[in-house]
Design an enzyme around this catalytic site. Structure first.
Site, PDB file in Angstrom:
ATOM      1  N   CYS A 114       0.817  -1.224   0.000  1.00 52.28           N
ATOM      2  CA  CYS A 114       0.000   0.000   0.000  1.00 52.28           C
ATOM      3  C   CYS A 114       0.847   1.267   0.000  1.00 52.28           C
ATOM      4  O   CYS A 114       0.393   2.318  -0.438  1.00 52.28           O
ATOM      5  CB  CYS A 114      -0.935  -0.009   1.208  1.00 52.28           C
ATOM      6  N   HIS A 259      -3.924   6.787   1.211  1.00 52.14           N
ATOM      7  CA  HIS A 259      -4.133   5.470   0.609  1.00 52.14           C
ATOM      8  C   HIS A 259      -5.531   5.002   1.019  1.00 52.14           C
ATOM      9  O   HIS A 259      -5.912   5.109   2.187  1.00 52.14           O
ATOM     10  CB  HIS A 259      -3.066   4.494   1.108  1.00 52.14           C
ATOM     11  N   ASN A 289     -10.032  -1.190  -1.934  1.00 51.98           N
ATOM     12  CA  ASN A 289      -8.617  -0.944  -1.669  1.00 51.98           C
ATOM     13  C   ASN A 289      -7.807  -1.518  -2.835  1.00 51.98           C
ATOM     14  O   ASN A 289      -7.733  -2.737  -2.994  1.00 51.98           O
ATOM     15  CB  ASN A 289      -8.249  -1.616  -0.341  1.00 51.98           C
TER      16      ASN A 289
HETATM   17  O1  UT7 Z   1      -4.273  -1.371   2.885  1.00 52.57           O
HETATM   18  C1  UT7 Z   1      -3.935  -1.666   4.195  1.00 52.57           C
HETATM   19  C2  UT7 Z   1      -4.465  -2.962   4.504  1.00 52.57           C
HETATM   20  N1  UT7 Z   1      -5.659  -3.195   5.185  1.00 52.57           N
HETATM   21  C3  UT7 Z   1      -6.277  -2.402   6.087  1.00 52.57           C
HETATM   22  O2  UT7 Z   1      -5.963  -1.265   6.354  1.00 52.57           O
HETATM   23  C4  UT7 Z   1      -7.411  -3.070   6.821  1.00 52.57           C
HETATM   24  C5  UT7 Z   1      -7.527  -2.604   8.235  1.00 52.57           C
HETATM   25  N2  UT7 Z   1      -8.557  -3.325   8.931  1.00 52.57           N
HETATM   26  C6  UT7 Z   1      -9.882  -3.200   8.641  1.00 52.57           C
HETATM   27  O3  UT7 Z   1     -10.215  -2.436   7.763  1.00 52.57           O
HETATM   28  C7  UT7 Z   1     -10.868  -3.961   9.462  1.00 52.57           C
HETATM   29  O4  UT7 Z   1     -10.207  -4.653  10.466  1.00 52.57           O
HETATM   30  C8  UT7 Z   1     -11.738  -4.933   8.611  1.00 52.57           C
HETATM   31  C9  UT7 Z   1     -12.695  -4.157   7.745  1.00 52.57           C
HETATM   32  C10 UT7 Z   1     -10.857  -5.811   7.760  1.00 52.57           C
HETATM   33  C11 UT7 Z   1     -12.541  -5.852   9.528  1.00 52.57           C
HETATM   34  O5  UT7 Z   1     -13.346  -5.085  10.390  1.00 52.57           O
HETATM   35  P1  UT7 Z   1     -13.376  -5.406  11.949  1.00 52.57           P
HETATM   36  O6  UT7 Z   1     -14.343  -4.489  12.542  1.00 52.57           O
HETATM   37  O7  UT7 Z   1     -11.961  -5.339  12.448  1.00 52.57           O
HETATM   38  O8  UT7 Z   1     -13.970  -6.871  11.986  1.00 52.57           O
HETATM   39  P2  UT7 Z   1     -13.357  -8.180  12.644  1.00 52.57           P
HETATM   40  O9  UT7 Z   1     -12.243  -8.714  11.819  1.00 52.57           O
HETATM   41  O10 UT7 Z   1     -13.082  -7.906  14.092  1.00 52.57           O
HETATM   42  O11 UT7 Z   1     -14.586  -9.176  12.521  1.00 52.57           O
HETATM   43  C12 UT7 Z   1     -15.815  -8.934  13.197  1.00 52.57           C
HETATM   44  C13 UT7 Z   1     -16.807  -9.996  12.780  1.00 52.57           C
HETATM   45  C14 UT7 Z   1     -16.256 -11.414  12.873  1.00 52.57           C
HETATM   46  O12 UT7 Z   1     -17.321 -12.262  13.290  1.00 52.57           O
HETATM   47  P3  UT7 Z   1     -17.434 -12.700  14.828  1.00 52.57           P
HETATM   48  O13 UT7 Z   1     -16.173 -13.439  15.122  1.00 52.57           O
HETATM   49  O14 UT7 Z   1     -17.594 -11.444  15.604  1.00 52.57           O
HETATM   50  O15 UT7 Z   1     -18.661 -13.560  14.827  1.00 52.57           O
HETATM   51  C15 UT7 Z   1     -15.907 -11.760  11.447  1.00 52.57           C
HETATM   52  O16 UT7 Z   1     -15.973 -13.153  11.176  1.00 52.57           O
HETATM   53  O17 UT7 Z   1     -17.182  -9.817  11.410  1.00 52.57           O
HETATM   54  C16 UT7 Z   1     -17.001 -11.063  10.690  1.00 52.57           C
HETATM   55  N3  UT7 Z   1     -16.659 -10.738   9.312  1.00 52.57           N
HETATM   56  C17 UT7 Z   1     -17.582 -10.525   8.371  1.00 52.57           C
HETATM   57  N4  UT7 Z   1     -18.926 -10.530   8.403  1.00 52.57           N
HETATM   58  C18 UT7 Z   1     -19.578 -10.252   7.266  1.00 52.57           C
HETATM   59  C19 UT7 Z   1     -15.411 -10.592   8.770  1.00 52.57           C
HETATM   60  N5  UT7 Z   1     -15.530 -10.270   7.467  1.00 52.57           N
HETATM   61  C20 UT7 Z   1     -16.856 -10.216   7.193  1.00 52.57           C
HETATM   62  C21 UT7 Z   1     -17.608  -9.942   6.040  1.00 52.57           C
HETATM   63  N6  UT7 Z   1     -18.947  -9.960   6.117  1.00 52.57           N
HETATM   64  N7  UT7 Z   1     -17.025  -9.638   4.868  1.00 52.57           N
END
Ligand code: UT7
Length: 332
Positions: A114, A259, A289
């Site tokens: 990134c 970014h 992204n």
């Molecule tokens: O370019 C640089 C690289 N990347 C980034 O900057 C990404 C930075 N991180 C993020 O943007 C966020 O962490 C995400 C958008 C990737 C994830 O959001 P989050 O609020 O951190 O969610 P989480 O990983 O803590 O997951 C929460 C819940 C989980 O379910 P449980 O365990 O609470 O039942 C996941 O399994 O959301 C679930 N989940 C989804 N649900 C529906 C994860 N992905 C999805 C999805 N749809 N696509």
């Protein structure tokens, strides 16, 4: 010593629009979850029969050349940022060079995810300042859709990433365009966001077809929470470092182009730095992204929308896999 400035910008995104609603038919996700957590509404995916990283970049380059009134042969060197090259090797720089009919000029690939575009811009800036080249093509381009796991297993990354290409043509100038670049990395966090294979350091036995199918191959592993936490800190630090180095204040920023990692990250930075809506540009809603391509695509669109004007102070900032992070300040 000459300065460098961006003479023109260009971008290309594939035609195929992939909505959150469509992704919900492939995996257990929803428009509501994706919008709330990331701000993304749609992204572009390539048609593998038509698009390559190199030909998308060539299209973006032609847009930039036309805007600047330049020809392919004016380009003296290519710096190409991508983590998704068309081949494992050689890099994408040589393939773009071939597409543009520029046999013989140098082409360098950069793999800083990134932050790749800002690293590439920094390298090109130094080459111009030393007088080695006068016109350099700086590229950020990615095809990520072909490697995404579009089942529920891969949903935490599959909904985020998209495809596209953006370029900047950098030229020597008699007053500063690029005021500064600041580059950082912390490899202790390499495995917080990475693709392990095809890596070279595993025994041959690990490369059997069934293991490849079992899929560590191209699988994006991301500890989203950890990445998010580091991102909001490092983005702000990098922007403040750039302002301090130039004796400028956040009010002086005409446009911050972060970014496009996650709309929530951009909003967090905006709030923390008390920037107005008109000072921050986001287009992640439409493209997701696009890793190294996100900043040049956003810059090219912002310019086309009249949001980058002569004498404006433009700030670029990025954070991502590595971890790497970086900033650049430009006087337009
Ligand atoms: O370019 C640089 C690289 N990347 C980034 O900057 C990404 C930075 N991180 C993020 O943007 C966020 O962490 C995400 C958008 C990737 C994830 O959001 P989050 O609020 O951190 O969610 P989480 O990983 O803590 O997951 C929460 C819940 C989980 O379910 P449980 O365990 O609470 O039942 C996941 O399994 O959301 C679930 N989940 C989804 N649900 C529906 C994860 N992905 C999805 C999805 N749809 N696509």
């Amino acid at each position: 010593m000459p300065y460098s400035k961006i003479a023109a910008l260009g971008h290309y995104v594939p035609e195929q629009v992939v909505t959150n609603a469509y992704l919900s038919t492939l995996m257990d996700t929803s428009d509501e979850w994706i919008t709330e957590r990331t701000g993304i509404k749609e992204r572009r995916w390539i048609d593998p029969a038509k698009d390559t990283v190199a030909n998308m970049s060539a299209k973006a380059t032609r847009m930039a050349l036309e805007r600047a009134g330049l020809k392919e042969k004016d380009i003296e060197f290519i710096v190409f940022a991508t983590i998704t090259p068309d081949y494992f090797f050689p890099g994408s720089g040589v393939l773009l060079q071939r597409e543009l009919g520029l046999e013989g000029i140098g082409a360098l690939d950069i793999r800083n995810a990134c932050s790749g575009f800002i690293y590439a811009l920094s390298v090109a800036d130094q080459y111009i300042k030393t007088g080695m080249y006068k016109t350099i093509l700086v590229v950020g381009a990615e095809i990520q859709s072909t490697a995404l796991d579009v089942t529920t297993r891969g949903r935490n990354t599959a909904v985020i990433f998209g495809d596209g290409a953006g370029v900047a043509i950098l030229q020597a100038a008699d007053k500063p365009g690029i005021l500064s670049t600041h580059l950082h990395a912390d490899g202790r966090f390499a495995e917080e966001l990475y693709v392990r294979d095809p890596g070279s350091s595993r025994p041959r036995e690990e490369r059997q077809p069934e293991q490849i199918l079992d899929t560590t191959h191209y699988k994006v592993v991301m500890n989203g929470n950890q990445v998010f936490k580091h991102a909001v800190t490092r983005f702000t630090e990098a922007i403040e470092e750039a302002l301090q180095a130039n004796n400028l204040r956040k009010d002086d920023i005409s446009l911050l182009i972060p970014h496009q990692a996650n709309l929530r990250i951009s909003q967090f930075i905006q709030q923390k730095m008390e920037l107005s809506d008109s000072q921050v540009y986001n287009n992640i809603m439409r493209y997701g992204n696009t890793t190294a391509a996100s900043i040049p695509i956003a810059m090219s669109e912002a310019w086309a929308e009249g949001k980058i004007k002569e004498n404006d102070l433009i700030c670029l900032a990025a954070f991502g896999s590595g971890f790497t992070w970086a900033s650049a300040l430009l006087r337009w």
